[in-house]
Design a protein around this motif. Structure first.
Motif, PDB file in Angstrom:
ATOM      1  N   THR A 250       0.830  -1.205   0.000  1.00  0.00           N
ATOM      2  CA  THR A 250       0.000   0.000   0.000  1.00  0.00           C
ATOM      3  C   THR A 250       0.863   1.254   0.000  1.00  0.00           C
ATOM      4  O   THR A 250       1.824   1.356   0.772  1.00  0.00           O
ATOM      5  N   ARG A 251       0.509   2.196  -0.871  1.00  0.00           N
ATOM      6  CA  ARG A 251       1.183   3.492  -0.921  1.00  0.00           C
ATOM      7  C   ARG A 251       0.139   4.578  -0.680  1.00  0.00           C
ATOM      8  O   ARG A 251      -0.975   4.507  -1.203  1.00  0.00           O
ATOM      9  N   LEU A 252       0.484   5.579   0.114  1.00  0.00           N
ATOM     10  CA  LEU A 252      -0.430   6.686   0.387  1.00  0.00           C
ATOM     11  C   LEU A 252       0.229   8.000  -0.013  1.00  0.00           C
ATOM     12  O   LEU A 252       1.321   8.335   0.463  1.00  0.00           O
ATOM     13  N   VAL A 253      -0.453   8.716  -0.901  1.00  0.00           N
ATOM     14  CA  VAL A 253       0.060   9.979  -1.442  1.00  0.00           C
ATOM     15  C   VAL A 253      -0.981  11.065  -1.210  1.00  0.00           C
ATOM     16  O   VAL A 253      -2.164  10.863  -1.497  1.00  0.00           O
ATOM     17  N   VAL A 254      -0.560  12.197  -0.646  1.00  0.00           N
ATOM     18  CA  VAL A 254      -1.473  13.334  -0.484  1.00  0.00           C
ATOM     19  C   VAL A 254      -0.967  14.484  -1.341  1.00  0.00           C
ATOM     20  O   VAL A 254       0.226  14.588  -1.620  1.00  0.00           O
ATOM     21  N   PHE A 255      -1.897  15.336  -1.752  1.00  0.00           N
ATOM     22  CA  PHE A 255      -1.488  16.413  -2.640  1.00  0.00           C
ATOM     23  C   PHE A 255      -2.400  17.620  -2.513  1.00  0.00           C
ATOM     24  O   PHE A 255      -3.556  17.524  -2.119  1.00  0.00           O
ATOM     25  N   ASP A 261       4.524  11.961  -0.353  1.00  0.00           N
ATOM     26  CA  ASP A 261       4.364  10.519  -0.171  1.00  0.00           C
ATOM     27  C   ASP A 261       4.516  10.202   1.320  1.00  0.00           C
ATOM     28  O   ASP A 261       5.573  10.396   1.905  1.00  0.00           O
ATOM     29  N   LEU A 262       3.429   9.721   1.937  1.00  0.00           N
ATOM     30  CA  LEU A 262       3.423   9.432   3.373  1.00  0.00           C
ATOM     31  C   LEU A 262       3.435   7.928   3.656  1.00  0.00           C
ATOM     32  O   LEU A 262       3.075   7.496   4.749  1.00  0.00           O
ATOM     33  N   THR A 263       3.874   7.143   2.675  1.00  0.00           N
ATOM     34  CA  THR A 263       3.841   5.696   2.820  1.00  0.00           C
ATOM     35  C   THR A 263       4.636   5.213   4.033  1.00  0.00           C
ATOM     36  O   THR A 263       4.223   4.285   4.727  1.00  0.00           O
ATOM     37  N   ASP A 264       5.770   5.854   4.311  1.00  0.00           N
ATOM     38  CA  ASP A 264       6.605   5.388   5.422  1.00  0.00           C
ATOM     39  C   ASP A 264       6.005   5.694   6.786  1.00  0.00           C
ATOM     40  O   ASP A 264       6.541   5.280   7.812  1.00  0.00           O
ATOM     41  N   PRO A 269      -1.711   6.089  11.642  1.00  0.00           N
ATOM     42  CA  PRO A 269      -2.529   7.064  10.908  1.00  0.00           C
ATOM     43  C   PRO A 269      -2.522   8.451  11.528  1.00  0.00           C
ATOM     44  O   PRO A 269      -2.786   9.425  10.831  1.00  0.00           O
ATOM     45  N   VAL A 270      -2.214   8.562  12.817  1.00  0.00           N
ATOM     46  CA  VAL A 270      -2.131   9.890  13.437  1.00  0.00           C
ATOM     47  C   VAL A 270      -0.954  10.658  12.851  1.00  0.00           C
ATOM     48  O   VAL A 270      -1.057  11.850  12.537  1.00  0.00           O
ATOM     49  N   ASP A 271       0.187   9.971  12.685  1.00  0.00           N
ATOM     50  CA  ASP A 271       1.334  10.616  12.044  1.00  0.00           C
ATOM     51  C   ASP A 271       0.999  11.009  10.604  1.00  0.00           C
ATOM     52  O   ASP A 271       1.415  12.073  10.126  1.00  0.00           O
ATOM     53  N   VAL A 272       0.246  10.144   9.923  1.00  0.00           N
ATOM     54  CA  VAL A 272      -0.169  10.464   8.551  1.00  0.00           C
ATOM     55  C   VAL A 272      -0.985  11.746   8.542  1.00  0.00           C
ATOM     56  O   VAL A 272      -0.746  12.654   7.733  1.00  0.00           O
ATOM     57  N   LEU A 273      -1.947  11.844   9.443  1.00  0.00           N
ATOM     58  CA  LEU A 273      -2.832  13.006   9.463  1.00  0.00           C
ATOM     59  C   LEU A 273      -2.072  14.287   9.784  1.00  0.00           C
ATOM     60  O   LEU A 273      -2.318  15.335   9.179  1.00  0.00           O
ATOM     61  N   ALA A 287      -0.189  14.964  -9.112  1.00  0.00           N
ATOM     62  CA  ALA A 287      -0.290  13.839  -8.181  1.00  0.00           C
ATOM     63  C   ALA A 287      -0.356  12.515  -8.932  1.00  0.00           C
ATOM     64  O   ALA A 287       0.315  11.540  -8.574  1.00  0.00           O
ATOM     65  N   LEU A 288      -1.161  12.457 -10.003  1.00  0.00           N
ATOM     66  CA  LEU A 288      -1.280  11.225 -10.772  1.00  0.00           C
ATOM     67  C   LEU A 288       0.029  10.898 -11.497  1.00  0.00           C
ATOM     68  O   LEU A 288       0.373   9.728 -11.675  1.00  0.00           O
ATOM     69  N   ALA A 289       0.749  11.931 -11.910  1.00  0.00           N
ATOM     70  CA  ALA A 289       2.045  11.703 -12.552  1.00  0.00           C
ATOM     71  C   ALA A 289       2.996  11.015 -11.580  1.00  0.00           C
ATOM     72  O   ALA A 289       3.728  10.086 -11.944  1.00  0.00           O
ATOM     73  N   TYR A 290       2.984  11.460 -10.328  1.00  0.00           N
ATOM     74  CA  TYR A 290       3.843  10.830  -9.313  1.00  0.00           C
ATOM     75  C   TYR A 290       3.416   9.382  -9.093  1.00  0.00           C
ATOM     76  O   TYR A 290       4.253   8.466  -9.074  1.00  0.00           O
TER      77      TYR A 290
END
Length: 385
Positions: A250-255, A261-264, A269-273, A287-290
């Motif tokens: 799973t990869r999580l990308v916000v833009f 890229d917040l995958t690591d 999920p608190v750190d992600v937020l 974002a889609l290009a990445y």
């Protein structure tokens, strides 16, 4: 019903109408509130009052003032008078109507509020402004909401997605070493021969070695513009749940106009937020290009774009990228919202353009999301609401 009962019922109706109408000469009830009713009316008047005589002949007016202790007391009052869903609505209205967002920078305020998804969104929008004295309290509030969501959604998500992955990897022509004998026997019980005390396996059930060895890849691409706050919260929780499954990568990308890229950080999920930055512009194409650049096995990849599709980047390039990913075998899902808030606002022209490419765009509740993921992983029609 006795005369006394009828009088009591009529009095209760007057009381309820008085609470709804807010008092004053225009309410027509003539009802005077006292005790707990008067206190509840005062709490409502502080937020929704707009003038008129109060229960005790005083002028009612909306407003909680600029004092954090006073607001904290009001928050404590409404929690004692109303159930949690009503409290959450009142808190949201207080933040929007009376401009109380900045008061959430005060620790005593955060300790008084009823945690919910909308409050988390507000805190995330204030993330960079949070003083050190408030940051840990804010993280505790966010963690409480994340914990509630995980308890609600995690088990069902794991079960649904695991079932989808299992079905996707099955074959009816397995090699001998790849036969699932338990499922094969159950599938052929109708062929049991009592005289021989055996089952004739007309249909074999198993898994291909390639399917068992290749992990499916999921890319969550999340629009972090201010209007998507609730979706960001839910998507972060789902991202953590999916990342915990060994059968998925799973990869999580916000833009916004930038891509992060917040995958690591997916293990928490608190750190992600707190790694998101709500607000700002939107560049879906970038974002889609990445995301496209990180796809190594298109036929085994699902990309989930969570966005209201108000594109600030290059529209035609965005659509070309989606078309290219689908042509390569990527399963592409566009969610206009991932929340319980009902029909979202979105760019209808872009949604129609995606649908024309075979990527229907629709809003999705958190409870439906596991089914959407299962369908995408199995490459079957999505359960569009």
């Amino acid at each position: 019903m006795t005369e006394t009962d009828r009088e009591a019922a009529g009095g209760d109706r007057l009381r309820r109408w008085r609470m709804v109408l807010g008092g004053g000469e225009a309410d027509g009830t003539g009802r005077v509130l006292s005790g707990r009713d008067a206190a509840m009316d005062g709490a409502l008047a502080a937020l929704y009052g707009g003038g008129g005589a109060g229960a005790r002949g005083q002028e009612r007016s909306g407003g909680l003032g600029g004092s954090a202790p006073r607001v904290a007391r009001w928050l404590g009052d409404i929690r004692s008078y109303f159930p949690a869903p009503v409290v959450q609505v009142m808190q949201r209205d207080a933040i929007e109507r009376l401009g109380l967002a900045t008061l959430l920078l005060e620790p005593e305020m955060l300790e008084a509020v009823e945690p919910d998804v909308h409050l988390v969104g507000t805190l995330l929008s204030l993330n960079k402004a949070l003083p050190d004295t408030t940051r840990e309290t804010a993280r505790a509030v966010v963690r409480a909401v994340v914990g509630q969501l995980e308890r609600r959604l995690a088990a069902r998500t794991r079960a649904t997605v695991t079932g989808a992955l299992d079905r996707a990897s099955r074959t009816s022509r397995p090699r001998h070493r790849d036969i699932d004998w338990d499922r094969t026997i159950r599938a052929n019980l109708k062929n049991y021969l009592p005289e021989y005390r055996t089952v004739v396996p007309e249909r074999l059930v198993g898994h291909t070695r390639a399917a068992r060895s290749v992990r499916k890849e999921v890319v969550l691409c999340i629009d972090q513009s201010g209007s998507m706050a609730a979706s960001v919260v839910f998507a972060s929780v789902f991202g953590a749940v999916l990342a915990s499954m060994r059968s998925l990568a799973t990869r999580l990308v916000v833009f916004d106009t930038a891509v992060v890229d917040l995958t690591d950080q997916l293990d928490d999920p608190v750190d992600v937020l707190f790694g998101t930055q709500l607000g700002g512009g939107t560049d879906i194409n970038r974002a889609l290009a990445y995301c496209q650049s990180r796809i190594t096995r298109p036929a085994d990849t699902v990309v989930v774009l969570i966005s209201d599709l108000y594109e600030g980047g290059i529209r035609d390039e965005m659509l070309k990228r989606v078309a290219a990913m689908k042509a390569a075998g990527v399963e592409f899902v566009a969610l206009l919202a991932l929340s319980d808030e009902g029909a979202p606002a979105y760019d209808r022209e872009h949604a129609a353009a995606l649908a024309a490419l075979g990527a229907p765009a629709f809003a999705c509740t958190p409870d439906l999301f596991p089914e959407v993921m299962a369908a995408a992983l199995e490459k079957r029609p999505l359960p569009v609401p």
